[in-house]
Write a protein that holds these residues in place. Sequence first.
Motif, PDB file in Angstrom:
ATOM      1  N   LEU A 120      20.275  26.309 120.646  1.00  0.00           N
ATOM      2  CA  LEU A 120      20.622  26.307 122.130  1.00  0.00           C
ATOM      3  C   LEU A 120      21.498  24.946 122.453  1.00  0.00           C
ATOM      4  N   PHE A 121      20.705  23.886 122.083  1.00  0.00           N
ATOM      5  CA  PHE A 121      21.310  22.499 122.314  1.00  0.00           C
ATOM      6  C   PHE A 121      22.544  22.206 121.863  1.00  0.00           C
ATOM      7  N   LEU A 122      22.915  22.812 120.568  1.00  0.00           N
ATOM      8  CA  LEU A 122      24.197  22.669 119.948  1.00  0.00           C
ATOM      9  C   LEU A 122      25.060  23.579 120.879  1.00  0.00           C
ATOM     10  N   VAL A 123      24.713  24.929 121.236  1.00  0.00           N
ATOM     11  CA  VAL A 123      25.818  25.548 121.967  1.00  0.00           C
ATOM     12  C   VAL A 123      26.172  25.477 123.336  1.00  0.00           C
ATOM     13  N   THR A 124      25.140  24.504 124.033  1.00  0.00           N
ATOM     14  CA  THR A 124      25.414  23.949 125.404  1.00  0.00           C
ATOM     15  C   THR A 124      25.937  22.594 125.445  1.00  0.00           C
ATOM     16  N   GLY A 125      26.159  22.347 124.168  1.00  0.00           N
ATOM     17  CA  GLY A 125      26.659  20.644 124.095  1.00  0.00           C
ATOM     18  C   GLY A 125      25.568  19.581 124.348  1.00  0.00           C
ATOM     19  N   ARG A 126      24.727  19.865 124.420  1.00  0.00           N
ATOM     20  CA  ARG A 126      23.366  18.527 124.657  1.00  0.00           C
ATOM     21  C   ARG A 126      23.602  18.119 123.101  1.00  0.00           C
ATOM     22  N   CYS A 127      23.867  18.696 122.060  1.00  0.00           N
ATOM     23  CA  CYS A 127      24.039  18.163 120.658  1.00  0.00           C
ATOM     24  C   CYS A 127      25.454  18.260 120.438  1.00  0.00           C
TER      25      CYS A 127
ATOM     26  N   ARG B 251      31.638  19.069 115.495  1.00  0.00           N
ATOM     27  CA  ARG B 251      32.857  20.041 116.050  1.00  0.00           C
ATOM     28  C   ARG B 251      33.916  18.989 116.404  1.00  0.00           C
ATOM     29  N   ASN B 252      33.517  17.835 116.626  1.00  0.00           N
ATOM     30  CA  ASN B 252      34.603  16.921 116.822  1.00  0.00           C
ATOM     31  C   ASN B 252      35.199  16.265 115.659  1.00  0.00           C
ATOM     32  N   LEU B 253      34.623  16.586 114.421  1.00  0.00           N
ATOM     33  CA  LEU B 253      35.344  15.899 113.261  1.00  0.00           C
ATOM     34  C   LEU B 253      36.672  16.603 112.969  1.00  0.00           C
ATOM     35  N   THR B 254      37.229  16.189 111.814  1.00  0.00           N
ATOM     36  CA  THR B 254      38.368  16.935 111.424  1.00  0.00           C
ATOM     37  C   THR B 254      38.432  17.092 109.891  1.00  0.00           C
TER      38      THR B 254
ATOM     39  N   PHE C 189      33.197  20.900 107.438  1.00  0.00           N
ATOM     40  CA  PHE C 189      32.482  21.735 106.641  1.00  0.00           C
ATOM     41  C   PHE C 189      31.322  21.064 105.878  1.00  0.00           C
ATOM     42  N   LYS C 190      31.035  19.847 106.261  1.00  0.00           N
ATOM     43  CA  LYS C 190      29.819  18.971 105.447  1.00  0.00           C
ATOM     44  C   LYS C 190      28.817  18.677 106.180  1.00  0.00           C
ATOM     45  N   ALA C 191      27.711  18.845 105.873  1.00  0.00           N
ATOM     46  CA  ALA C 191      26.315  18.675 106.605  1.00  0.00           C
ATOM     47  C   ALA C 191      26.346  17.082 106.638  1.00  0.00           C
TER      48      ALA C 191
ATOM     49  N   GLY D 252      16.815  17.382 109.563  1.00  0.00           N
ATOM     50  CA  GLY D 252      17.793  16.639 109.123  1.00  0.00           C
ATOM     51  C   GLY D 252      19.387  16.763 109.277  1.00  0.00           C
ATOM     52  N   SER D 253      20.040  16.806 108.127  1.00  0.00           N
ATOM     53  CA  SER D 253      21.518  16.960 108.322  1.00  0.00           C
ATOM     54  C   SER D 253      21.993  18.596 108.724  1.00  0.00           C
ATOM     55  N   LEU D 254      22.790  18.785 109.290  1.00  0.00           N
ATOM     56  CA  LEU D 254      23.370  19.779 109.830  1.00  0.00           C
ATOM     57  C   LEU D 254      25.118  20.038 109.978  1.00  0.00           C
ATOM     58  N   VAL D 255      25.343  21.244 110.050  1.00  0.00           N
ATOM     59  CA  VAL D 255      26.779  21.570 110.239  1.00  0.00           C
ATOM     60  C   VAL D 255      26.716  22.178 111.577  1.00  0.00           C
ATOM     61  N   TYR D 256      27.791  21.981 112.617  1.00  0.00           N
ATOM     62  CA  TYR D 256      28.028  22.890 113.684  1.00  0.00           C
ATOM     63  C   TYR D 256      29.423  22.703 114.103  1.00  0.00           C
ATOM     64  N   SER D 257      30.315  23.568 113.470  1.00  0.00           N
ATOM     65  CA  SER D 257      31.863  23.302 113.633  1.00  0.00           C
ATOM     66  C   SER D 257      32.164  25.048 114.062  1.00  0.00           C
ATOM     67  N   PRO D 258      31.755  25.314 115.349  1.00  0.00           N
ATOM     68  CA  PRO D 258      32.045  26.457 115.869  1.00  0.00           C
ATOM     69  C   PRO D 258      33.603  27.122 115.668  1.00  0.00           C
TER      70      PRO D 258
END
Length: 559
Positions: free
Chosen positions: A248-255, A259-262, A267-269, A279-285
Motif C-alpha cells: 500500500l505504501f508503494l501504491v499510494t506513493g509514500r515509497c 518507478r522513477n528509474l530508466t 527491472f533490477k531489485a 531489503g531490496s525490491l522492484v516496483y516499476s508498475p
Amino acid sequence: MPKSKPKSKRKSGTAKQQPSTDKPPLSKKEEQAQKRQAARERQELFKVLTPVAVAAALIGLLLFAVKGPVLGVGGAGGLLVLVLSFKYPRQALWFFLIYMPFSGTITYSVGKGNALFQLAKDGFYFPALIALVQEWKRRRLPFVVNKKLMTPLMILLGVCILTILLVNGSQQFAAACSSLPNGGRGMLCRDKMPIGVGILGLKVFMGYIPLMTCGYYLIRNKKEFLFLTRLHVVLALICCGLGIVQYLFLVTGRCVGTRNLTGADLFKATLDARCLIGGSLVYSPQVGMIRLPGTFVAPWQWAWFLISNTFFTFASAFSDPSLLWQIASFAGLASVFVNAVISGQRIALALVPVFVVILLVLTGQIANLKRFLPIAGGLGGLGAIAMALFPQVIAERVQSFIDRWNASPPTEFIANQAEFTSEGAGLLGKGLGRATNSARIFGETKLIETWFPKVLYELGPIGLLAFLFFVTVLTVITFKVYRSVKDRSLRSYGACFWVFILFISYNTYYYPLDVDPVAVYYWLFAGVLLKLPELDRQEQEKLLEAEPDPLPAKKKKLR
C-alpha cells in the motif's frame, strides 16, 4: 422417594470415580518450594547477566568509538545473545524462530545492512545447540532420534568431509590462481581460502540438520506442540500484514520504489528502493515489474516464506482444537493468498493455491464438509472480492507468470543448469561451497539457481546420490510415523507437515534448502513430525485415565 435414594448414591459414586480435571491445591510446603526455586533462578540469572552486561557495555563502547554506533550496538547485543542463548537454550530456540522472519527487516532498518546483523539469528541457534548437545549427552539421549536415519546421515556427512579434504584441500595447496595464465581458469589453483569455502559450505549445507533433534526434544507435550503451530500462525499474520502495508505504501506513493528509474534499472531489485520493511525490491508498475521482499532480505525468500506458511496455516485452520485459532489460521491463510498475488512472486502465485488443493485432498478435508465448506466458501469469496477490487493487478500477475513461463520454461531452465554443472564436475564435484553465495568471501563461487544441479556441482554425483538417499529415507520414515498416529488432530497436522517435507525433499527449482526460512522449517518440522507418536501416546493415556472405572458387578442373591 425411597427408590430415588439408591440412584443418587450410584450417581455420587460414579462421580467420585471420575478423575477431576482441576489440579489439587498446593500445600504450603510446595508453595514455599516453588518460591525458593523461583528465587534461585532469579539469583542465577542476575549472576550471569551482571558480568555479561558489563562486558557487553564495554565492548559496545569500544566499537562505538572505533567503528560507529551500528557496530557498537551489534557487538554489545551479540555478546548478550551468545551468552544467554548458551545459558537458556530452549528459550533461545523459541527466540530464534521468532527472530528469523524479521531478520531481513532488522538487518536493514537497525543494522544498515551490516553482515553482523545478518548472522544474528545464528547467534541464537548455535550456542543453544552446543548447550543442548551437552545436555543430551548428560541425559544419555540419542542425537539421531530415529535409528534408521543414522546410516544415510553418516554417508552424507562422510561425503562432505571427503570433498573438503580431497577437493577443497587440493585447491588450498595448489599454486595461486593469480600466478597462472588467464588467472588459472580451468586449472587447479588456489583463490583466497578454498578450505574456508568448504567449511562455510558445510555449515550452510548441513548446519541446520540438527534442528531435527532440537525440534524433537523442544516439543514435550501437545500443549507445546500447539504453542509452536499457533506461534507460526501469529508470525504469518504479522509478516503478511506488514507485506500488505508495504504494498500500500508503494501504491499510494509514500515509497517511490523503482518507478522513477530508466532502462534496465526498472527491472533490477535495489536497496535504494527499500520500503518500510525487508531489503531490496522492484516496483516499476509502468512496465508491470513488481518484486517485493516482505520482511526478508530478498524477494525470492519472501516467496518461499509464503509457500511454507501455506502448509502451517492450513494445518492449524483444519486441525487446531480451538475454534478461535481456526479462525485466526484461516485469516493467516487468506493473508498468504493476498501476498502471493500482490508481491509479484510468480512461484508463490502458482504454488500456494495448488498446495491448498493438494492438502485438501491428501488430508481428507474435502470429506469433512462441516469444516471444508465454510473455509472453501471463505477463500472463494475472498478471491471473488479480490478480483472485483483489483482486476488489473491480478490480470497483470497472471499474465506475467504466463509470459515468464513461455520465455523460460522451468523444465528447460533446470535442464540447462544440470547440463552446465555436470561438465567436468568429477566424482566429488568442484568443492563444497563453490556454489554457495555466502562463501564468496573466501573464494570464487558460481551462481547456480537450481538445487540438485548445485549439489552436483559442489559434491559431484556421489554427493547428489548421498543427499537423495538421506532425504528419501527421511520422507519414508516421516510418512510411516504420521500414519501411525491415532489422534485425529495430530494426524491431520502430520499429513500437512509431511506434504511439505515431500515437496522440499525433491524440489529442485531454486535452492530453498540453502537459506532461511525453508532451511530452518524443513529440518525443524521433520523433527516435530517424528515426535508425533510420543504426543499421540500421551493423549491416549489421558483418555484412558479419564475413563471411569467400571462399577463392581452386583452379587446375585441365592434363591
